[in-house]
Design an enzyme around this catalytic site. Sequence first.
Site, PDB file in Angstrom:
ATOM      1  N   ARG A  50       0.864  -1.135   0.023  1.00  6.00           N
ATOM      2  CA  ARG A  50      -0.058  -0.080   0.012  1.00  6.00           C
ATOM      3  C   ARG A  50       0.838   1.311  -0.009  1.00  6.00           C
ATOM      4  O   ARG A  50       1.974   1.222   0.734  1.00  6.00           O
ATOM      5  CB  ARG A  50      -0.967   0.185   1.249  1.00  6.00           C
ATOM      6  CG  ARG A  50      -1.865  -1.017   1.514  1.00  6.00           C
ATOM      7  CD  ARG A  50      -2.560  -0.988   2.578  1.00  6.00           C
ATOM      8  NE  ARG A  50      -3.655  -2.214   2.725  1.00  6.00           N
ATOM      9  CZ  ARG A  50      -4.461  -2.407   3.920  1.00  6.00           C
ATOM     10  NH1 ARG A  50      -4.419  -1.712   4.882  1.00  6.00           N
ATOM     11  NH2 ARG A  50      -5.137  -3.669   3.759  1.00  6.00           N
ATOM     12  N   ASP A  52       0.573   5.717   0.187  1.00  5.67           N
ATOM     13  CA  ASP A  52      -0.374   6.665   0.650  1.00  5.67           C
ATOM     14  C   ASP A  52      -0.349   7.768  -0.392  1.00  5.67           C
ATOM     15  O   ASP A  52       0.318   7.493  -1.470  1.00  5.67           O
ATOM     16  CB  ASP A  52       0.277   7.351   1.984  1.00  5.67           C
ATOM     17  CG  ASP A  52       0.205   6.369   3.195  1.00  5.67           C
ATOM     18  OD1 ASP A  52      -0.760   5.657   3.285  1.00  5.67           O
ATOM     19  OD2 ASP A  52       1.136   7.004   4.334  1.00  5.67           O
ATOM     20  N   TYR A 110      12.141   1.041  -0.346  1.00  3.83           N
ATOM     21  CA  TYR A 110      11.861   2.484  -0.612  1.00  3.83           C
ATOM     22  C   TYR A 110      13.261   3.316  -0.635  1.00  3.83           C
ATOM     23  O   TYR A 110      14.094   3.037  -0.165  1.00  3.83           O
ATOM     24  CB  TYR A 110      10.744   2.833   0.737  1.00  3.83           C
ATOM     25  CG  TYR A 110       9.496   2.375   0.770  1.00  3.83           C
ATOM     26  CD1 TYR A 110       8.426   2.887   0.183  1.00  3.83           C
ATOM     27  CD2 TYR A 110       9.353   0.966   1.301  1.00  3.83           C
ATOM     28  CE1 TYR A 110       7.094   2.449   0.424  1.00  3.83           C
ATOM     29  CE2 TYR A 110       8.047   0.353   1.330  1.00  3.83           C
ATOM     30  CZ  TYR A 110       7.014   1.062   0.746  1.00  3.83           C
ATOM     31  OH  TYR A 110       5.663   0.432   0.820  1.00  3.83           O
ATOM     32  N   ARG A 196       8.232   7.222   6.421  1.00  2.40           N
ATOM     33  CA  ARG A 196       8.234   8.492   6.580  1.00  2.40           C
ATOM     34  C   ARG A 196       8.429   9.251   7.927  1.00  2.40           C
ATOM     35  O   ARG A 196       9.091  10.161   8.075  1.00  2.40           O
ATOM     36  CB  ARG A 196       6.789   9.113   6.186  1.00  2.40           C
ATOM     37  CG  ARG A 196       6.418   8.962   4.771  1.00  2.40           C
ATOM     38  CD  ARG A 196       4.807   9.375   4.342  1.00  2.40           C
ATOM     39  NE  ARG A 196       4.469  10.598   4.770  1.00  2.40           N
ATOM     40  CZ  ARG A 196       3.119  10.709   4.964  1.00  2.40           C
ATOM     41  NH1 ARG A 196       2.261   9.866   4.444  1.00  2.40           N
ATOM     42  NH2 ARG A 196       2.671  12.047   5.286  1.00  2.40           N
TER      43      ARG A 196
END
Length: 250
Positions: A50, A52, A110, A196
């Site tokens: 997933r 955002d 990431y 994040r």
Amino acid sequence: MQRFLVRFAYDGSLYQGWQKQREGRTVQGELEQALSEIAKTPVITIGSSRTDAGVHALNQYAHFDFPVNMTPEQIRLALTTKLSKEIKIIKVYPVSEDFNARFRAMGRAYRFVIAKELTPFNRLYKSFFPRYRIDKKRIEECLPLFKGRNDFELFCQNSDDLETFISIITHCAFYETEEDYIFEISADRFLHNMVRRIVGTLVRLSTDEDIYNIIKGLLEKKREFLHLVYTAPPQGLYLVDVIYPERSFS
């Protein structure tokens, strides 16, 4: 009915994230709509990860069962004509009927890009921290704390359905280019907002002489440090890749 795995990339700037929602434009919603139009019947996708709202993907995966007799390349070409230019279909693979894009994944990687200077042309693809000076050396000194098996409860948005906050970090790096600072991280799993919050907290505390002990305390779930956790904006975050066992597909 044949099961397929689609590999794709997307610019997340105009989307409310990957996961389909009741309202708002999502990548999953558009992918399912395109597949359903091609098949002339509803098609459901299961994504590998997933993301955002505002987050981008260089390599995202999703599996689906397809009722029409088409080759992987025919599906790829048909999807390309149906989807907006923000989504690029890289390849479609035939997979076994028990393949699951989410649960078969062994790890994910990431990248977070921080601009040294914000411009009208990078504002949707890089983050910018005008209030903070970034001390690269101090951040680098903290990176070994994240590696290996750790509890990231204080680095994620709480979710009642989570049984564990443990993740195993296999790679963590922070480096500088002429225009940017770049943070890279790979793990077996990531929790909601985990990347994040790691990046935002490191940047926020990078000029603090006690940053090492604060990060260590957060990983030890010392809640007196919780107020120092800062969530970086989504711009600049990219899902780089999803790792599957060898020969899962070709």
